[in-house]
Design an enzyme around this catalytic site. Structure first.
Site, mmCIF file in Angstrom:
data_model
loop_
_atom_site.group_PDB
_atom_site.id
_atom_site.type_symbol
_atom_site.label_atom_id
_atom_site.label_comp_id
_atom_site.label_asym_id
_atom_site.label_seq_id
_atom_site.Cartn_x
_atom_site.Cartn_y
_atom_site.Cartn_z
ATOM 1 N N ASN A 84 -7.790 8.369 5.096
ATOM 2 C CA ASN A 84 -6.452 8.153 5.684
ATOM 3 C C ASN A 84 -6.537 7.645 7.119
ATOM 4 O OD1 ASN A 84 -6.108 10.166 3.405
ATOM 5 N ND2 ASN A 84 -3.987 9.658 3.860
ATOM 6 N N ASN A 119 3.840 6.122 5.883
ATOM 7 C CA ASN A 119 2.708 6.993 6.170
ATOM 8 C C ASN A 119 3.109 8.117 7.121
ATOM 9 O OD1 ASN A 119 1.061 5.387 4.582
ATOM 10 N ND2 ASN A 119 0.414 4.118 6.296
ATOM 11 N N LYS A 160 -6.109 -0.554 -6.900
ATOM 12 C CA LYS A 160 -7.408 -0.429 -6.216
ATOM 13 C C LYS A 160 -8.526 -0.205 -7.231
ATOM 14 C CE LYS A 160 -6.005 -1.202 -2.065
ATOM 15 N NZ LYS A 160 -6.362 -2.481 -1.405
ATOM 16 N N TYR A 181 -0.117 1.791 -7.190
ATOM 17 C CA TYR A 181 -0.944 1.397 -6.047
ATOM 18 C C TYR A 181 -2.398 1.809 -6.270
ATOM 19 C CZ TYR A 181 -3.387 1.866 -1.646
ATOM 20 O OH TYR A 181 -4.354 1.818 -0.671
ATOM 21 N N LYS A 228 0.771 -1.243 0.000
ATOM 22 C CA LYS A 228 0.000 0.000 0.000
ATOM 23 C C LYS A 228 0.804 1.297 0.000
ATOM 24 C CE LYS A 228 -0.527 0.017 5.049
ATOM 25 N NZ LYS A 228 0.354 1.160 5.270
ATOM 26 N N SER A 243 -9.705 2.265 -1.488
ATOM 27 C CA SER A 243 -9.008 3.489 -1.087
ATOM 28 C C SER A 243 -9.533 4.689 -1.854
ATOM 29 C CB SER A 243 -7.510 3.327 -1.369
ATOM 30 O OG SER A 243 -6.839 4.555 -1.266
#
Length: 340
Positions: A181, A201, A155, A151, A86, A126
């Site tokens: 998020n 992140n 999705k 990424y 991710k 996402s």
């Protein structure tokens, strides 16, 4: 007790969802290959819930292993599929790895889940599917823009695959949950975000910098078209997010869905800039954070926050925690990790 399979169940969102499932009376079976987590997370889940989920160390890229698992678990009542790579930046550099890990594994899970009788499927999607949104807030009917990273593309493709399956098989029911998020940790500080190596992140990088593990936080750009020049995101507490998965699963299990494929945004409906998140951390930790502004990063969207109307009206779900609540829980988790 109904048996629910959770892939990536020792990951950040997966582990918190396992806790909520077990607290809701489900029997949970976790599949995880430990590529981005450790077995210590299982201990945290058991400590919080007093229940031990079954655990299988399976790499879902191995089609034969997936088939063998499903043959020995024919009584599965539902699947929540988190397992995926991710990191936006990593996906730009390693696109083939992302397509193999995120697409092949989804196909293998769907091939087997669809053979079960009435076992619904919840997909971890996402807000990246929206790309650079033309209007804010972003609703489920907002156009799907070209993906800004491999990424994000995985999705988009994943949702298309599930949608196509639902069109072909009217008995198969699925919900795609488009997260904004996720941040924070369980209030017990027994589970939280546990990145291996350098965090990809923002929030774990903030807390690790606050704890002295990282020397300095890099803020990627301060010349975006936002109030303070930094990117804006919709930061949602991971426990709020986990509870939404249980609600979505029950919706399908109880036959309350209006279509056999549904999509929901999961966010707070409010955007916070990178600098606002830093200020929130400084408030709850009562200490300054060492950060510097660096060049912009490829693949970053300027601003994204959710229109949460559909989740509120249809799922009867809303995010309860504030940004400060989430940052405080993340900081408590970081402090516990430092002690351990």
């Amino acid at each position: 007790m109904k048996k629910i399979v959770v892939t990536g169940g020792l990951g950040f969102i997966g582990s918190h969802t396992v806790v909520e499932l077990q607290n809701s009376g489900f029997k949970v079976v976790i599949i995880d290959n430990l590529s981005n987590t450790t077995m210590s997370v299982l201990d945290g889940i058991v400590s919080i819930t007093g229940k031990t989920p079954d655990f299988y160390n399976i790499d879902l890229k191995d089609k034969q292993d997936v088939e063998t698992f499903f043959k020995t678990h024919s009584d599965i009542a539902g699947v929540i599929h988190f397992a995926a790579s991710k990191a936006v930046g990593e996906s730009v550099n390693e696109p083939l790895m992302y397509y193999e890990n995120n697409i092949n594994t989804l196909v293998y899970m769907l091939q087997n889940t669809s053979q079960l009788k009435q076992a619904p499927f919840i997909f971890s999607s996402s807000c990246t599917v929206y790309g650079e949104a033309q209007e804010l807030p972003i609703s489920e009917t907002s156009p799907i823009q070209p993906a800004l990273s491999p990424y994000g593309n995985t999705k988009q493709i994943g949702e298309e695959i599930i949608s196509d399956l639902c069109k072909a098989d009217a008995s198969f029911n699925a919900i795609a949950l488009r997260y904004f998020n996720p941040i924070g940790a369980h209030e017990s500080a027994k589970i939280g975000e546990l990145p291996l190596g350098v965090p990809q992140n923002l929030v774990p990088f903030i807390t690790q910098t606050g704890a002295g593990i990282r020397e300095q936080l890099s803020v990627f750009g301060d010349t975006y078209n936002t109030e303070d020049g930094t990117c804006i995101r919709d930061y949602i507490h991971v426990v709020d997010l986990a509870k939404a998965h249980v609600i979505a699963l029950k919706r399908l299990m109880d036959g309350e869905n209006s279509l056999n494929y549904e999509v929901f945004n999961l966010g707070t409906g409010q955007g916070s800039s990178v600098l606002e998140v830093i200020k929130s951390f400084e408030r709850v930790s009562n200490q300054p954070l060492n950060y510097k502004v660096v060049d912009k990063r490829e693949g970053d969207v300027v601003a994204a926050y959710a229109d949460t109307t559909k989740a509120k009206e249809v799922l009867k779900w809303t995010a309860k925690s504030t940004l400060d609540d989430a940052m405080l829980s993340a900081w408590k988790w970081q402090q516990r990790l430092k002690k351990d």
